[in-house]
Design an enzyme around this catalytic site. Structure first.
Site, short mmCIF file in Angstrom:
data_model
loop_
_atom_site.label_atom_id
_atom_site.label_comp_id
_atom_site.label_asym_id
_atom_site.label_seq_id
_atom_site.Cartn_x
_atom_site.Cartn_y
_atom_site.Cartn_z
N ARG A 127 0.85 -1.18 0.00
CA ARG A 127 0.00 0.00 0.00
C ARG A 127 0.89 1.23 0.00
O ARG A 127 2.01 1.21 0.53
CB ARG A 127 -0.92 0.02 1.24
N HIS A 158 -1.62 0.30 -9.54
CA HIS A 158 -2.16 -0.65 -8.55
C HIS A 158 -2.77 -1.84 -9.28
O HIS A 158 -3.93 -2.20 -9.06
CB HIS A 158 -3.21 0.03 -7.66
#
Length: 266
Positions: A179, A227
């Site tokens: 993350r 992502h």
């Protein structure tokens, strides 16, 4: 996840269960209006193959100078340069879970030394040794690649910062498959600009989409992916059985039989 916000939570007065199609649930805990009695389940367990392959791709791409080759192809320039092998290099994997279990043997198969960095030492195939997370700054100095797979929690907020980056080799690369919040991006940008490290492969960012004015977009020794490491062609086929099982349990009033339940940390 971005569609489930506090305004919606306020109106969802009958909400009993949230199932996230991702493995991570950090975004759920940031919802201020999340009730203590809401069940949380995830799609953990299917991301090992795709995310580990993304890790290999980013390491190879950076070591071999793939961005430069692509730029030269578009410019019709025939320019050769030596690449760096993964064979003989040392990779550290911060966060030893299901994805790391897939990635470590693949790194070993390519002739790498693999160091696991975790809060708890585990018996997992493919690792040459383990180090505790508190030893990260010492271990960082040994690594040619540092791959982040650690969950995003208050304890891992900006765990990769100027101090850790300064401890790394100037020839080393950072790979973030976790993350964005686990990396201090300002520190990372400065470290790359000043050649404290050689570059980075980044699939997660503190703000997503990555702002257009971020210097990371234009850095020659950085690969930016949106992502995307856990997004692959077989995702629906593998994710939906987990959701279906949990939905059947929910409708049968058997929450104890739901899989991938996550404790409500609020």
């Amino acid at each position: 996840g971005s569609q489930l916000n506090d305004e919606l939570m306020t109106r969802a007065t009958n909400l009993k269960w949230i199932h996230t199609l991702a493995s991570g649930t950090d975004w759920v805990w940031r919802l201020e209006n999340l009730g203590d009695d809401i069940l949380i389940t995830s799609t953990r367990g299917i991301h090992g193959p795709p995310v580990s392959e993304m890790g290999l791709m980013l390491m190879m791409g950076l070591g071999r100078g793939l961005p430069t080759f692509i730029d030269n192809q578009r410019a019709v320039n025939w320019v050769r340069h030596p690449g760096s092998l993964l064979h003989g290099k040392t990779v550290g994997i911060l966060g030893v879970g299901a994805i790391a279990e897939e990635l470590a043997p693949k790194c070993k198969a390519l002739g790498m030394t693999v160091v696991g960095i975790s809060e708890t030492e585990r018996q997992v195939a493919g690792f040459d040794r383990f180090a505790h997370r508190r030893e990260l700054i010492e271990v960082a100095s040994e690594l040619d690649y540092l791959i982040l797979l650690v969950p995003y929690t208050p304890d891992t907020e900006s765990i990769i910062n100027a101090e850790i980056l300064a401890a790394m080799k100037p020839t080393a690369y950072l790979i973030n498959l976790a993350r964005g919040g686990v990396v201090n991006e300002d520190d990372l940008i400065k470290a790359i600009q000043s050649k404290v490290i050689a570059g980075a492969g980044l699939d997660a960012f503190r703000t997503e989409p990555l702002p257009t004015d971020s210097p990371l977009w234009q850095m020659e020794n950085v690969i930016v992916t949106p992502h995307n490491s856990g997004l692959y062609d077989e995702y629906p086929k593998q994710a939906l059985p987990i959701l279906e099982h949990n939905l059947r349990c929910f409708l049968a009033a058997k929450p104890e039989d739901m899989i991938n339940r996550v404790d409500n940390v609020k």
